[in-house]
Design a protein around this motif. Structure first.
Motif, PDB file in Angstrom:
ATOM      1  N   SER A 204       0.852  -1.189   0.000  1.00 24.76           N
ATOM      2  CA  SER A 204       0.000   0.000   0.000  1.00 24.76           C
ATOM      3  C   SER A 204       0.885   1.234   0.000  1.00 24.76           C
ATOM      4  O   SER A 204       1.989   1.237   0.535  1.00 24.76           O
ATOM      5  CB  SER A 204      -0.975  -0.009   1.174  1.00 24.76           C
ATOM      6  N   VAL A 205       0.383   2.258  -0.676  1.00 29.16           N
ATOM      7  CA  VAL A 205       1.175   3.475  -0.853  1.00 29.16           C
ATOM      8  C   VAL A 205       0.330   4.673  -0.449  1.00 29.16           C
ATOM      9  O   VAL A 205      -0.803   4.814  -0.887  1.00 29.16           O
ATOM     10  CB  VAL A 205       1.609   3.629  -2.330  1.00 29.16           C
ATOM     11  N   ASP A 206       0.906   5.513   0.396  1.00 24.29           N
ATOM     12  CA  ASP A 206       0.247   6.751   0.812  1.00 24.29           C
ATOM     13  C   ASP A 206       1.045   7.937   0.303  1.00 24.29           C
ATOM     14  O   ASP A 206       2.251   8.008   0.549  1.00 24.29           O
ATOM     15  CB  ASP A 206       0.242   6.859   2.349  1.00 24.29           C
ATOM     16  N   PHE A 207       0.367   8.836  -0.384  1.00 17.90           N
ATOM     17  CA  PHE A 207       0.992  10.106  -0.750  1.00 17.90           C
ATOM     18  C   PHE A 207       0.489  11.128   0.263  1.00 17.90           C
ATOM     19  O   PHE A 207      -0.663  11.558   0.188  1.00 17.90           O
ATOM     20  CB  PHE A 207       0.616  10.507  -2.172  1.00 17.90           C
ATOM     21  N   ILE A 208       1.333  11.447   1.204  1.00 13.86           N
ATOM     22  CA  ILE A 208       0.906  12.315   2.304  1.00 13.86           C
ATOM     23  C   ILE A 208       1.334  13.747   1.985  1.00 13.86           C
ATOM     24  O   ILE A 208       2.507  13.994   1.722  1.00 13.86           O
ATOM     25  CB  ILE A 208       1.559  11.844   3.619  1.00 13.86           C
ATOM     26  N   ARG A 209       0.389  14.640   1.971  1.00  9.21           N
ATOM     27  CA  ARG A 209       0.739  16.027   1.679  1.00  9.21           C
ATOM     28  C   ARG A 209       0.986  16.740   2.994  1.00  9.21           C
ATOM     29  O   ARG A 209       0.118  16.796   3.870  1.00  9.21           O
ATOM     30  CB  ARG A 209      -0.372  16.698   0.879  1.00  9.21           C
ATOM     31  N   VAL A 210       2.185  17.267   3.112  1.00  6.62           N
ATOM     32  CA  VAL A 210       2.659  17.839   4.368  1.00  6.62           C
ATOM     33  C   VAL A 210       2.771  19.357   4.223  1.00  6.62           C
ATOM     34  O   VAL A 210       3.541  19.852   3.395  1.00  6.62           O
ATOM     35  CB  VAL A 210       4.044  17.256   4.731  1.00  6.62           C
ATOM     36  N   PRO A 211       2.016  20.094   5.041  1.00  9.92           N
ATOM     37  CA  PRO A 211       2.117  21.547   4.962  1.00  9.92           C
ATOM     38  C   PRO A 211       3.446  22.040   5.549  1.00  9.92           C
ATOM     39  O   PRO A 211       3.985  21.423   6.463  1.00  9.92           O
ATOM     40  CB  PRO A 211       0.941  22.037   5.814  1.00  9.92           C
ATOM     41  N   TYR A 212       3.969  23.095   5.002  1.00 12.33           N
ATOM     42  CA  TYR A 212       5.129  23.785   5.563  1.00 12.33           C
ATOM     43  C   TYR A 212       5.020  25.237   5.133  1.00 12.33           C
ATOM     44  O   TYR A 212       4.074  25.593   4.416  1.00 12.33           O
ATOM     45  CB  TYR A 212       6.443  23.132   5.087  1.00 12.33           C
ATOM     46  N   ASP A 213       5.970  26.044   5.552  1.00 15.53           N
ATOM     47  CA  ASP A 213       5.884  27.475   5.263  1.00 15.53           C
ATOM     48  C   ASP A 213       6.369  27.763   3.836  1.00 15.53           C
ATOM     49  O   ASP A 213       7.523  28.108   3.612  1.00 15.53           O
ATOM     50  CB  ASP A 213       6.710  28.250   6.301  1.00 15.53           C
ATOM     51  N   VAL A 214       5.462  27.600   2.886  1.00  8.74           N
ATOM     52  CA  VAL A 214       5.799  27.812   1.471  1.00  8.74           C
ATOM     53  C   VAL A 214       6.252  29.254   1.243  1.00  8.74           C
ATOM     54  O   VAL A 214       7.206  29.514   0.494  1.00  8.74           O
ATOM     55  CB  VAL A 214       4.580  27.486   0.571  1.00  8.74           C
ATOM     56  N   GLU A 215       5.587  30.192   1.921  1.00  4.74           N
ATOM     57  CA  GLU A 215       5.927  31.612   1.729  1.00  4.74           C
ATOM     58  C   GLU A 215       7.358  31.909   2.164  1.00  4.74           C
ATOM     59  O   GLU A 215       8.041  32.729   1.556  1.00  4.74           O
ATOM     60  CB  GLU A 215       4.949  32.514   2.490  1.00  4.74           C
ATOM     61  N   LYS A 216       7.794  31.229   3.216  1.00  2.00           N
ATOM     62  CA  LYS A 216       9.171  31.447   3.693  1.00  2.00           C
ATOM     63  C   LYS A 216      10.177  30.994   2.627  1.00  2.00           C
ATOM     64  O   LYS A 216      11.142  31.698   2.322  1.00  2.00           O
ATOM     65  CB  LYS A 216       9.388  30.668   4.999  1.00  2.00           C
ATOM     66  N   THR A 217       9.915  29.833   2.041  1.00  2.26           N
ATOM     67  CA  THR A 217      10.807  29.339   0.983  1.00  2.26           C
ATOM     68  C   THR A 217      10.711  30.232  -0.247  1.00  2.26           C
ATOM     69  O   THR A 217      11.728  30.535  -0.883  1.00  2.26           O
ATOM     70  CB  THR A 217      10.473  27.881   0.627  1.00  2.26           C
ATOM     71  N   ALA A 218       9.498  30.672  -0.576  1.00  2.00           N
ATOM     72  CA  ALA A 218       9.320  31.559  -1.740  1.00  2.00           C
ATOM     73  C   ALA A 218      10.108  32.856  -1.538  1.00  2.00           C
ATOM     74  O   ALA A 218      10.769  33.338  -2.469  1.00  2.00           O
ATOM     75  CB  ALA A 218       7.838  31.855  -1.955  1.00  2.00           C
ATOM     76  N   ALA A 219      10.071  33.397  -0.324  1.00  2.00           N
ATOM     77  CA  ALA A 219      10.820  34.630  -0.026  1.00  2.00           C
ATOM     78  C   ALA A 219      12.323  34.376  -0.136  1.00  2.00           C
ATOM     79  O   ALA A 219      13.074  35.219  -0.643  1.00  2.00           O
ATOM     80  CB  ALA A 219      10.459  35.131   1.367  1.00  2.00           C
ATOM     81  N   ALA A 220      12.756  33.212   0.319  1.00  2.00           N
ATOM     82  CA  ALA A 220      14.189  32.874   0.240  1.00  2.00           C
ATOM     83  C   ALA A 220      14.627  32.739  -1.219  1.00  2.00           C
ATOM     84  O   ALA A 220      15.737  33.150  -1.582  1.00  2.00           O
ATOM     85  CB  ALA A 220      14.460  31.578   1.005  1.00  2.00           C
ATOM     86  N   ILE A 221      13.760  32.196  -2.055  1.00  2.00           N
ATOM     87  CA  ILE A 221      14.070  32.094  -3.491  1.00  2.00           C
ATOM     88  C   ILE A 221      14.229  33.503  -4.066  1.00  2.00           C
ATOM     89  O   ILE A 221      15.215  33.809  -4.742  1.00  2.00           O
ATOM     90  CB  ILE A 221      12.956  31.328  -4.243  1.00  2.00           C
ATOM     91  N   ALA A 222      13.249  34.359  -3.733  1.00  2.00           N
ATOM     92  CA  ALA A 222      13.243  35.713  -4.302  1.00  2.00           C
ATOM     93  C   ALA A 222      14.483  36.504  -3.901  1.00  2.00           C
ATOM     94  O   ALA A 222      14.973  37.332  -4.672  1.00  2.00           O
ATOM     95  CB  ALA A 222      11.965  36.433  -3.878  1.00  2.00           C
ATOM     96  N   SER A 223      15.004  36.259  -2.695  1.00  2.00           N
ATOM     97  CA  SER A 223      16.153  37.063  -2.246  1.00  2.00           C
ATOM     98  C   SER A 223      17.492  36.365  -2.493  1.00  2.00           C
ATOM     99  O   SER A 223      18.541  36.880  -2.110  1.00  2.00           O
ATOM    100  CB  SER A 223      16.001  37.401  -0.757  1.00  2.00           C
ATOM    101  N   SER A 224      17.461  35.210  -3.153  1.00  2.00           N
ATOM    102  CA  SER A 224      18.693  34.420  -3.310  1.00  2.00           C
ATOM    103  C   SER A 224      19.449  34.756  -4.592  1.00  2.00           C
ATOM    104  O   SER A 224      20.610  34.394  -4.733  1.00  2.00           O
ATOM    105  CB  SER A 224      18.345  32.931  -3.349  1.00  2.00           C
ATOM    106  N   GLY A 225      18.755  35.403  -5.525  1.00  2.00           N
ATOM    107  CA  GLY A 225      19.361  35.589  -6.834  1.00  2.00           C
ATOM    108  C   GLY A 225      18.844  34.569  -7.843  1.00  2.00           C
ATOM    109  O   GLY A 225      19.132  34.668  -9.029  1.00  2.00           O
ATOM    110  N   LEU A 226      18.079  33.593  -7.369  1.00  2.00           N
ATOM    111  CA  LEU A 226      17.375  32.688  -8.298  1.00  2.00           C
ATOM    112  C   LEU A 226      16.219  33.464  -8.931  1.00  2.00           C
ATOM    113  O   LEU A 226      15.726  34.419  -8.342  1.00  2.00           O
ATOM    114  CB  LEU A 226      16.807  31.483  -7.535  1.00  2.00           C
ATOM    115  N   PRO A 227      15.762  33.075 -10.122  1.00  2.00           N
ATOM    116  CA  PRO A 227      14.634  33.792 -10.713  1.00  2.00           C
ATOM    117  C   PRO A 227      13.400  33.739  -9.799  1.00  2.00           C
ATOM    118  O   PRO A 227      13.029  32.663  -9.326  1.00  2.00           O
ATOM    119  CB  PRO A 227      14.370  33.018 -12.009  1.00  2.00           C
ATOM    120  N   PRO A 228      12.749  34.886  -9.545  1.00  2.50           N
ATOM    121  CA  PRO A 228      11.518  34.920  -8.733  1.00  2.50           C
ATOM    122  C   PRO A 228      10.421  34.024  -9.316  1.00  2.50           C
ATOM    123  O   PRO A 228       9.496  33.622  -8.614  1.00  2.50           O
ATOM    124  CB  PRO A 228      11.097  36.399  -8.783  1.00  2.50           C
TER     125      PRO A 228
END
Ligand SMILES: [Fe+2]
Length: 238
Positions: A204-228
């Motif tokens: 049996s296989v479970d695909f478990i969707r786990v919440p985390y702070d997506v906005e925090k990672t998105a902000a880190a991407i935006a300020s890293s020099g990676l394309p927004p």
């Protein structure tokens, strides 16, 4: 036997950390990753250190192979010219920021890993047997599934690369695309943790969707020099 699989983490340490906590809480007996440790989000070195510190073994993705060997191209497929340009920027950024230790860690990952669980052979690879950049979606014809099964000496095949999870049973084999922890592309921005529960008779296989702070990672991407652009796609799960 209960096994956690972390597919395509792609530099997203907070997603990995959340998925790991979820897996630990479910009392899994083993954890593995499916490669593609960097790219699109900035925490490639943190992801490598996390996996090393927790003794999580896995396989080499196309991105890992390309970063470790300083290739010109990540081996990814582009849907359009914008995506092509963004992907090239991400790859160049990741090559420029991956530490020596991260490169060595990626270089040392095997392309495949096979083990026994409850008498069944389980094999892990990034995309397809003996090929790390084939996009194996659920709607591939059955013939394709059978061909891939013929290349892998296993009862249960576990892989990623497309960032879209599915399970399929065919010809006595179980095919599991584990989706993506750090960059889902199925419209759900939460991390995808895959847990297999294997008994002598069932898988049996479970695909478990786990919440985390997506906005925090998105902000880190935006300020890293990676394309927004990659902050936006992370938010949308695409
Ligand atoms: Fe990937």
């Amino acid at each position: 036997m209960k096994i956690a699989v972390f597919g395509d983490i792609h530099g997203n340490i907070d997603a990995l950390s959340a998925a790991y906590q979820e897996a630990a809480g479910r009392k899994v007996e083993a954890m593995y990753h499916l490669g593609d440790l960097g790219g699109y989000a900035p925490f490639v070195n943190e992801v490598v250190e996390f996996l090393a510190a927790h003794g999580i073994e896995g396989v080499q993705g196309n991105y890992d192979e390309a970063v470790a060997n300083n290739r010109e191209h990540c081996g990814c497929k582009y849907e359009d010219p914008v995506q092509a340009e963004m992907s090239e920027l991400s790859f160049a950024w990741t090559k420029g920021h991956a530490s020596q230790h991260s490169r060595e860690f990626m270089q040392g990952l095997p392309p495949e890993r096979t083990f026994l669980a409850e008498g069944k052979r389980v094999t892990l690879f990034h995309a397809a047997p003996h090929k790390n950049n084939i996009y194996w979606y659920e709607d591939r014809p059955e013939k394709f599934f059978r061909e891939m099964a013929g290349k892998a000496d296993a009862d249960i095949l576990v892989y990623g690369h497309t960032h879209k999870p599915y399970k399929k049973e065919l010809g006595g084999k179980t095919f599991v695309n584990a989706g993506s922890v750090g960059k889902p592309k199925d419209g759900d921005s939460r991390a995808c943790l895959t847990v297999l529960e294997i008994t002598p008779d069932t898988v049996s296989v479970d695909f478990i969707r786990v919440p985390y702070d997506v906005e925090k990672t998105a902000a880190a991407i935006a300020s890293s020099g990676l394309p927004p652009y990659f902050a936006e796609t992370l938010r949308k799960g695409m």
